[in-house]
Design a protein around this motif. Structure first.
Motif, PDB file in Angstrom:
ATOM      1  N   LEU A  59       0.837  -1.190   0.000  1.00 23.92           N
ATOM      2  CA  LEU A  59       0.000   0.000   0.000  1.00 23.92           C
ATOM      3  C   LEU A  59       0.876   1.245   0.000  1.00 23.92           C
ATOM      4  CD1 LEU A  59      -2.739  -1.007   2.606  1.00 23.92           C
ATOM      5  CD2 LEU A  59      -3.074  -0.681   0.153  1.00 23.92           C
ATOM      6  N   LYS A  60       0.373   2.291  -0.629  1.00 28.70           N
ATOM      7  CA  LYS A  60       1.077   3.566  -0.645  1.00 28.70           C
ATOM      8  C   LYS A  60       0.441   4.522   0.366  1.00 28.70           C
ATOM      9  CE  LYS A  60       2.269   3.106  -5.538  1.00 28.70           C
ATOM     10  NZ  LYS A  60       2.098   3.694  -6.896  1.00 28.70           N
ATOM     11  N   VAL A  61       1.247   5.443   0.854  1.00 28.59           N
ATOM     12  CA  VAL A  61       0.779   6.442   1.810  1.00 28.59           C
ATOM     13  C   VAL A  61       0.846   7.818   1.170  1.00 28.59           C
ATOM     14  CG1 VAL A  61       1.103   7.485   4.086  1.00 28.59           C
ATOM     15  CG2 VAL A  61       1.629   5.070   3.739  1.00 28.59           C
ATOM     16  N   MET A  62      -0.231   8.571   1.320  1.00 26.63           N
ATOM     17  CA  MET A  62      -0.254   9.966   0.897  1.00 26.63           C
ATOM     18  C   MET A  62      -0.136  10.809   2.163  1.00 26.63           C
ATOM     19  SD  MET A  62      -3.225   9.727  -2.046  1.00 26.63           S
ATOM     20  CE  MET A  62      -2.920  11.387  -2.629  1.00 26.63           C
ATOM     21  N   PRO A  63       1.056  11.311   2.483  1.00 28.92           N
ATOM     22  CA  PRO A  63       1.264  12.006   3.761  1.00 28.92           C
ATOM     23  C   PRO A  63       0.538  13.338   3.826  1.00 28.92           C
ATOM     24  CG  PRO A  63       3.229  12.160   2.395  1.00 28.92           C
ATOM     25  CD  PRO A  63       2.286  11.235   1.682  1.00 28.92           C
ATOM     26  N   GLY A  64       0.187  13.729   5.041  1.00 29.07           N
ATOM     27  CA  GLY A  64      -0.476  15.010   5.264  1.00 29.07           C
ATOM     28  C   GLY A  64      -1.467  14.909   6.401  1.00 29.07           C
TER      29      GLY A  64
ATOM     30  N   LEU B 201     -13.688  11.603   3.402  1.00 30.70           N
ATOM     31  CA  LEU B 201     -13.482  10.243   3.888  1.00 30.70           C
ATOM     32  C   LEU B 201     -12.035   9.875   3.582  1.00 30.70           C
ATOM     33  CD1 LEU B 201     -15.840   7.199   3.489  1.00 30.70           C
ATOM     34  CD2 LEU B 201     -13.441   6.983   2.850  1.00 30.70           C
ATOM     35  N   VAL B 202     -11.314   9.387   4.584  1.00 30.67           N
ATOM     36  CA  VAL B 202      -9.893   9.080   4.444  1.00 30.67           C
ATOM     37  C   VAL B 202      -9.630   7.698   5.022  1.00 30.67           C
ATOM     38  CG1 VAL B 202      -7.534   9.798   5.020  1.00 30.67           C
ATOM     39  CG2 VAL B 202      -9.320  11.527   4.686  1.00 30.67           C
ATOM     40  N   TRP B 203      -8.986   6.824   4.223  1.00 28.23           N
ATOM     41  CA  TRP B 203      -8.612   5.501   4.719  1.00 28.23           C
ATOM     42  C   TRP B 203      -7.285   5.600   5.442  1.00 28.23           C
ATOM     43  CZ3 TRP B 203      -6.236   0.861   1.760  1.00 28.23           C
ATOM     44  CH2 TRP B 203      -6.393  -0.318   2.518  1.00 28.23           C
ATOM     45  N   LEU B 204      -7.225   5.022   6.645  1.00 30.44           N
ATOM     46  CA  LEU B 204      -6.010   5.010   7.448  1.00 30.44           C
ATOM     47  C   LEU B 204      -5.369   3.631   7.495  1.00 30.44           C
ATOM     48  CD1 LEU B 204      -7.316   7.182  10.418  1.00 30.44           C
ATOM     49  CD2 LEU B 204      -6.009   7.950   8.425  1.00 30.44           C
ATOM     50  N   GLY B 205      -5.865   2.720   6.664  1.00 31.83           N
ATOM     51  CA  GLY B 205      -5.382   1.350   6.641  1.00 31.83           C
ATOM     52  C   GLY B 205      -6.297   0.416   7.407  1.00 31.83           C
TER      53      GLY B 205
ATOM     54  N   LEU C 192       1.175   5.729   8.533  1.00 28.10           N
ATOM     55  CA  LEU C 192       0.019   6.612   8.616  1.00 28.10           C
ATOM     56  C   LEU C 192       0.302   7.900   7.856  1.00 28.10           C
ATOM     57  CD1 LEU C 192      -0.853   6.258  12.413  1.00 28.10           C
ATOM     58  CD2 LEU C 192      -2.198   5.371  10.508  1.00 28.10           C
ATOM     59  N   PRO C 193      -0.728   8.572   7.392  1.00 29.35           N
ATOM     60  CA  PRO C 193      -0.497   9.863   6.717  1.00 29.35           C
ATOM     61  C   PRO C 193       0.038  10.928   7.657  1.00 29.35           C
ATOM     62  CG  PRO C 193      -2.841   9.458   7.006  1.00 29.35           C
ATOM     63  CD  PRO C 193      -2.142   8.181   7.350  1.00 29.35           C
TER      64      PRO C 193
ATOM     65  N   GLN D 238     -21.202  -4.445 -10.329  1.00 30.24           N
ATOM     66  CA  GLN D 238     -22.265  -3.506 -10.691  1.00 30.24           C
ATOM     67  C   GLN D 238     -22.177  -2.277  -9.785  1.00 30.24           C
ATOM     68  OE1 GLN D 238     -25.840  -5.831 -10.254  1.00 30.24           O
ATOM     69  NE2 GLN D 238     -24.950  -7.561 -11.352  1.00 30.24           N
ATOM     70  N   GLY D 239     -21.495  -1.271 -10.265  1.00 28.81           N
ATOM     71  CA  GLY D 239     -21.269  -0.071  -9.474  1.00 28.81           C
ATOM     72  C   GLY D 239     -19.801   0.299  -9.546  1.00 28.81           C
ATOM     73  N   GLU D 240     -19.411   1.316  -8.784  1.00 27.25           N
ATOM     74  CA  GLU D 240     -18.038   1.810  -8.825  1.00 27.25           C
ATOM     75  C   GLU D 240     -17.189   1.135  -7.764  1.00 27.25           C
ATOM     76  OE1 GLU D 240     -15.457   5.917  -8.035  1.00 27.25           O
ATOM     77  OE2 GLU D 240     -17.639   6.027  -8.255  1.00 27.25           O
ATOM     78  N   LEU D 241     -16.059   0.562  -8.192  1.00 17.87           N
ATOM     79  CA  LEU D 241     -15.068   0.013  -7.280  1.00 17.87           C
ATOM     80  C   LEU D 241     -13.985   1.061  -7.098  1.00 17.87           C
ATOM     81  CD1 LEU D 241     -13.817  -2.403  -5.708  1.00 17.87           C
ATOM     82  CD2 LEU D 241     -12.720  -3.074  -7.872  1.00 17.87           C
ATOM     83  N   ARG D 242     -13.779   1.503  -5.872  1.00 11.94           N
ATOM     84  CA  ARG D 242     -12.839   2.590  -5.624  1.00 11.94           C
ATOM     85  C   ARG D 242     -11.770   2.137  -4.634  1.00 11.94           C
ATOM     86  NH1 ARG D 242     -13.208   8.850  -5.163  1.00 11.94           N
ATOM     87  NH2 ARG D 242     -11.122   9.284  -4.361  1.00 11.94           N
ATOM     88  N   PHE D 243     -10.563   1.884  -5.144  1.00 13.59           N
ATOM     89  CA  PHE D 243      -9.433   1.608  -4.268  1.00 13.59           C
ATOM     90  C   PHE D 243      -8.901   2.926  -3.737  1.00 13.59           C
ATOM     91  CE2 PHE D 243      -9.273  -2.133  -7.117  1.00 13.59           C
ATOM     92  CZ  PHE D 243      -9.296  -3.141  -6.167  1.00 13.59           C
ATOM     93  N   MET D 244      -8.507   2.937  -2.469  1.00 16.36           N
ATOM     94  CA  MET D 244      -7.960   4.139  -1.866  1.00 16.36           C
ATOM     95  C   MET D 244      -6.554   3.879  -1.347  1.00 16.36           C
ATOM     96  SD  MET D 244     -11.155   5.886   0.181  1.00 16.36           S
ATOM     97  CE  MET D 244     -10.245   7.435   0.343  1.00 16.36           C
ATOM     98  N   GLU D 245      -5.700   4.881  -1.493  1.00 22.84           N
ATOM     99  CA  GLU D 245      -4.402   4.832  -0.839  1.00 22.84           C
ATOM    100  C   GLU D 245      -4.585   5.282   0.618  1.00 22.84           C
ATOM    101  OE1 GLU D 245      -2.151   3.485  -2.419  1.00 22.84           O
ATOM    102  OE2 GLU D 245      -2.439   3.869  -4.547  1.00 22.84           O
ATOM    103  N   VAL D 246      -3.671   4.877   1.471  1.00 24.30           N
ATOM    104  CA  VAL D 246      -3.718   5.316   2.857  1.00 24.30           C
ATOM    105  C   VAL D 246      -3.423   6.823   2.907  1.00 24.30           C
ATOM    106  CG1 VAL D 246      -2.634   5.102   5.127  1.00 24.30           C
ATOM    107  CG2 VAL D 246      -3.062   3.054   3.746  1.00 24.30           C
ATOM    108  N   GLY D 247      -4.345   7.580   3.478  1.00 22.89           N
ATOM    109  CA  GLY D 247      -4.196   9.037   3.538  1.00 22.89           C
ATOM    110  C   GLY D 247      -4.831   9.778   2.387  1.00 22.89           C
TER     111      GLY D 247
END
Length: 331
Positions: A63-68, A78-82, A113-114, A314-323
């Motif tokens: 997984l990648k982290v987007m710091p901030g 909405l923010v995923w923290l892992g 963590l971000p 059926q619908g949108e699949l949205r992967f999120m990076e951490v942060g």
């Protein structure tokens, strides 16, 4: 002795529901319970060779982290923290789900963590789905309570027992399935079923309830699936509470099936749950943060991508990076 439990101070949105039932101090399986793995099953798993051992070693996925930290001051995000930890801000109300923000005993976080845990101030509600250590991390929970004395904890029935001495000092509510918590105006939060079980030690099997959450405003509804195997409760949730706009569903820790299938979903089952809920957006979670099972860390992502390419989602699949910050204004 069999008894049905509700929090009589909280509203019930399913009139047919009598309460979660206990026998001899333990919550029983019911229609959405799981067959708890026996000690012999756990031992079989620990002593068996993983057929994907070499594949796990070679898997480059991380997984990648987007710091901030700016998201902590933004509204309608909405923010995923892992793992199963999300920061959500709606109508000026901030929430954290299942905060597991540190290394666990004997299990190291695979992604950072971000921003540091010490930055998480001003949290209004802490949503805790159950007592498993990768969802109720004592270190994270205690630090957040210390930093946020105004914060209220929204818990399943009996989970406040894990607070220990802090139980008398913190603001908390406990709910049965299908009950609505008392929250600030503008954000409604409901506790809903999950197919799972609960244990932290040798003698506390199912002493505390487990479940999932629905968060609603006038503009948007968000379903947090927490930890759950696949079952009829996803369709039932949609029928009683309505189809959510966004659902965060667990897609990892599913192998070997004989150990995991009664507590977790594989990617195909998570997609079926998404369809049962009739949500618009599915955000996968519960993968890539901790190595909890036999499948390679990146296998859930690859399988979901394959299902998407085959036109089976059926619908949108949205992967999120951490942060990564997902704006909810345009939903």
């Amino acid at each position: 002795m069999l008894q049905y439990l509700l929090n009589l101070d909280l509203p019930l949105i399913n009139p047919a529901f009598k309460g979660n039932y206990m026998a001899n101090g333990r919550f029983q399986e019911g229609s959405h319970g799981s067959n708890v793995p026996s000690y012999s099953t756990v031992l079989r798993w620990q002593l068996s060779a993983n057929p994907q051992k070499e594949e796990k070693k070679r898997d480059p996925f991380r997984l990648k982290v987007m710091p901030g930290r700016s998201f902590l001051q933004q509204d309608n995000v909405l923010v995923w923290l892992g793992h199963a930890s999300f920061f959500i801000q709606l109508n000026g109300v901030s929430l954290l789900t299942d905060p597991c923000l540190t290394d666990l005993p004997l299990i190291k976080r695979q992604v950072g963590l971000p921003c540091p845990l010490r930055e998480f101030y001003g949290i209004d509600y802490l949503l805790l789905s159950h007592g498993h250590r990768d969802h109720y991390d004592t270190k994270s929970v205690n630090r957040l309570i210390y930093q946020n004395p105004q914060m209220a904890l929204l818990l399943p029935l009996k989970l406040s027992e894990l607070l220990g001495n802090q139980r008398k000092r913190v603001n908390y509510q406990e709910a049965a399935w299908w009950q609505q918590f008392r929250t600030k105006e503008g954000v409604d939060i409901y506790f809903l079923p999950a197919k799972h079980w609960n244990r932290r030690g040798l003698l506390d099997l199912n002493r505390n309830l487990w479940g999932s959450f629905l968060i609603k405003t006038r503009e948007i509804s968000i379903y947090f699936g927490a930890d759950s195997a696949y079952g009829p409760h996803f369709r039932e949730i949609r029928e009683i509470a309505g189809a959510p706009d966004i659902c965060m569903l667990p897609v990892g820790a599913y192998k070997p099936p004989y150990m995991m299938q009664e507590a977790h979903m594989n990617p195909e089952e998570a997609v079926q749950a998404f369809h049962d809920l009739q949500a618009n957006v599915m955000i996968p979670m519960h993968y890539g943060t901790y190595d909890l099972s036999d499948e390679p860390l990146g296998e859930p992502v690859r399988q979901l991508e394959s299902l998407r390419q085959e036109g089976k989602i059926q619908g949108e699949l949205r992967f999120m990076e951490v942060g990564e910050v997902m704006s909810l204004r345009s939903m």
